[in-house]
Design a protein around this motif. Structure first.
Motif, short mmCIF file in Angstrom:
data_model
loop_
_atom_site.label_atom_id
_atom_site.label_comp_id
_atom_site.label_asym_id
_atom_site.label_seq_id
_atom_site.Cartn_x
_atom_site.Cartn_y
_atom_site.Cartn_z
N ALA A 243 0.82 -1.21 0.00
CA ALA A 243 0.00 0.00 0.00
C ALA A 243 0.86 1.26 0.00
O ALA A 243 0.51 2.26 -0.63
N SER A 244 1.99 1.21 0.69
CA SER A 244 2.89 2.36 0.74
C SER A 244 3.52 2.60 -0.64
O SER A 244 3.64 3.75 -1.07
N ILE A 245 3.92 1.54 -1.31
CA ILE A 245 4.51 1.68 -2.64
C ILE A 245 3.49 2.26 -3.61
O ILE A 245 3.79 3.16 -4.41
N TYR A 246 2.26 1.77 -3.55
CA TYR A 246 1.20 2.28 -4.42
C TYR A 246 0.97 3.77 -4.16
O TYR A 246 0.82 4.56 -5.11
N GLN A 247 0.94 4.15 -2.90
CA GLN A 247 0.68 5.55 -2.56
C GLN A 247 1.80 6.44 -3.09
O GLN A 247 1.53 7.49 -3.70
N ARG A 248 3.05 6.04 -2.89
CA ARG A 248 4.18 6.84 -3.38
C ARG A 248 4.21 6.93 -4.90
O ARG A 248 4.65 7.93 -5.48
N SER A 249 3.75 5.88 -5.52
CA SER A 249 3.81 5.78 -6.99
C SER A 249 2.57 6.33 -7.67
O SER A 249 2.46 6.24 -8.89
#
Length: 581
Positions: free
Chosen positions: A560-566
């Motif tokens: 979820a963190s990677i998706y948010q940053r990306s």
């Protein structure tokens, strides 16, 4: 919260503390470590069998040697849980609230006792040879050791390392952890050679290590702390290359893991009382089951087909296939280069090879994908699993498959958006005999059916559902995200079918009709699908927005963190597009 405040392990902050213990206390420590491995793995999953089997060896190593000055390179490093507990990181097992604070593989960013971020096999000896040569040049005297399993010795790089290690002028110790098992059952002539050494207590005349010039020692019970301490004292500070061959039990201390090593190499969360997974297996069709169903049908229809894996049958559900079609199945060991070259040879003789490769391990065979398959334009069929953005260790990321496969000549890299499309693509790939074809197995949920399903992929034609102002192109299992974005924007929705073959006519048409084109891919952006689209449309009056993951190594970062940053959430993409309009 420390659930085991009475454990002796609480007093071990590093190897210096371990050196103060009696043999009985070290044996107690071994039991505590096994208890903690089982508790944590049952709660959240992880490598089980490899870590349970290496406990005594790890304790003995840190008792005898002087880390971090003396250096031990762990091959793959999926057996480093005991090592981490003994080098100041026991909190990652003692306290469930801190389970996520310690990464599952060796990690130099985490501790001075770890020397490499390692997660792929057969590299430890080569790494150790470079360290030994640097030590020699700088006048050092520290011990350099590589620990490698018998399964890892099925990988070709292990022999490159051994070939160079044998001529080291000074200290270099290679510990062969022989537990008679790879991820799956071990394969090849190595099995015979090691068995002969075990059966003769290391005295067999046919000793491949001695034949290469190594000094050699054998320990018949590598799970005996006292014997391992004696063995390590025997090889410490030797001034020449030596192989220490130890016989260990994978999964030791947990009967289900001892009895079924393959199923317990890596586990998801499970019930310790019953050994049953906490999440039951689904009976619904999956990408893996669809692939195996197609292969089964083709074999029954007389196809000369061979399923090929590099020691990871469980990753694709090949266990049942292996039993049903033993003549149509080959496991080459942990040797991705061999698997791809084997497939090329099989195709050259007229057979139909079906390669099963994990995205993160496939990079080890890049030369074969290019030189042996693509340059010879052989009709190899390859199923690529685990290809996508994930929250795993940086050594096991699956985001580079498109960078490799999509940018080689002759390969077509198909990306199904549904199970029906996967079935159609694989059926076509097997029937066609012109070029190599890879299929990106969905890692995100996809529907079972597709509208307007096609059966011939010799020409790539994008599937377009018309909308307004914006075109959203969703590759493979990101088609669902593209659909959600398109619905929100009342936009055109596009299934591009392939990750590397552009439908130029459709792209030109989209550029004429729409102000913004969005590409979504479950992969690294650099060298990926979106950049190809953007480059093709570079001279057109249209904005192209590419979404995927940046060229980076993430390490146990939540998805979820990677998706948010990306900016890979529906709301973020919709907001970006509206701002552009």
């Amino acid at each position: 919260m420390n659930l085991h405040s009475d454990f002796l392990l609480n007093q071990i902050n590093g190897p210096k503390d371990l050196k103060q213990l009696s043999l009985a206390q070290m044996q107690q420590l071994a039991q505590e470590i096994r208890t903690l491995i089982l508790e944590k793995d049952s709660a959240e999953g992880g490598h089980l069998g490899p870590d349970l089997g290496i406990v005594e060896t790890t304790i003995a190593y840190h008792y005898v040697f002087d880390a971090p000055k003396d250096k031990l390179v762990w091959d793959i490093s999926h057996q480093t849980y005991p090592h981490k507990m003994l080098t100041g990181r026991a909190y990652g097992w003692l306290d469930p609230d801190r389970y996520e604070d310690v990464t599952p593989y060796s990690n130099p960013d985490e501790s001075p006792y770890d020397y490499y971020a390692v997660g792929h096999t057969s590299t430890s000896i080569s790494l150790a040879t470079g360290m030994a040569k640097a030590r020699d040049l700088m006048g050092g005297k520290e011990n350099i050791m590589a620990l490698i399993g018998d399964g890892a010795l099925t990988g070709g790089m292990a022999y490159e390392g051994l070939n160079n290690a044998a001529i080291e002028k000074h200290n270099l110790v290679i510990v062969v952890n022989d537990n008679q098992m790879s991820i799956a059952e071990n394969v090849g002539g190595l099995v015979t050679a090691l068995k002969e050494l075990r059966d003769t207590n290391g005295l067999a005349k046919n000793n491949p290590f001695k034949a290469m010039g190594f000094d050699y020692r054998y320990v018949n019970d590598g799970n005996d702390i006292e014997k391992m301490i004696a063995a390590f004292k025997d090889v410490k500070d030797v001034d020449h290359p030596i192989v220490l061959h130890i016989n260990t039990l994978k999964g030791k201390g947990y009967k289900p893991a001892e009895q079924d090593e393959e199923a317990h190499h890596w586990v998801g969360p499970f019930d310790l009382a019953t050994d049953k997974p906490k999440t039951p297996a689904s009976n619904q069709p999956s990408p893996e089951s669809v692939v195996l169903d197609v292969l089964s049908q083709r074999i029954h229809q007389g196809e000369n087909l061979m399923a090929i894996t590099a020691a990871i049958p469980g990753g694709f559900g090949l266990e049942k296939f292996r039993e049903e079609f033993p003549d149509n199945y080959v496991d080459v060991g942990i040797a991705e280069q061999q698997s791809v070259a084997f497939a090329a040879g099989f195709a050259k003789e007229g057979g139909v090879p079906i390669l099963f490769e994990s995205s993160t391990f496939l990079q080890r065979a890049f030369d074969q994908l290019s030189h042996d398959v693509a340059a010879n334009d052989l009709p190899v069929v390859m199923i690529v699993g685990g290809a996508g953005i994930s929250g795993t260790s940086k050594t096991h990321l699956g985001i580079f498959d498109q960078v490799m496969i999509s940018n080689l000549p002759n390969w077509t890299y198909l990306a199904p958006t549904s199970l029906a499309e996967l079935r159609a693509m694989l059926t076509w790939a097997i029937k066609q005999k012109q070029h190599p074809v890879a299929i990106k197995l969905p890692t995100k949920p996809v529907p079972e059916t597709s509208a307007n399903l096609v059966t011939d992929y010799s020409q790539i034609n994008y599937q377009v559902k018309a909308g307004k102002d914006v075109a959203v192109i969703g590759l493979g299992d990101f088609y669902g995200l593209a659909q959600a974005v398109a619905n929100e924007l009342d936009a055109t929705l596009v299934n591009p079918v392939a990750a590397n073959v552009l439908d130029e006519a459709t792209l030109n048409d989209l550029a004429e009709k729409y102000r913004v084109i969005v590409t979504l891919e479950d992969n690294s952006l650099d060298g990926g699908f979106g950049q190809k689209v953007a480059a093709f449309l570079g001279n057109r009056d249209v904005k192209v927005l590419n979404y995927g993951q940046a060229r980076e190594y993430t390490d146990q970062e939540p998805l979820a963190s990677i998706y948010q940053r990306s900016h890979l959430t529906k709301d973020q993409i919709v907001a970006d597009v509206k701002a552009m309009l």
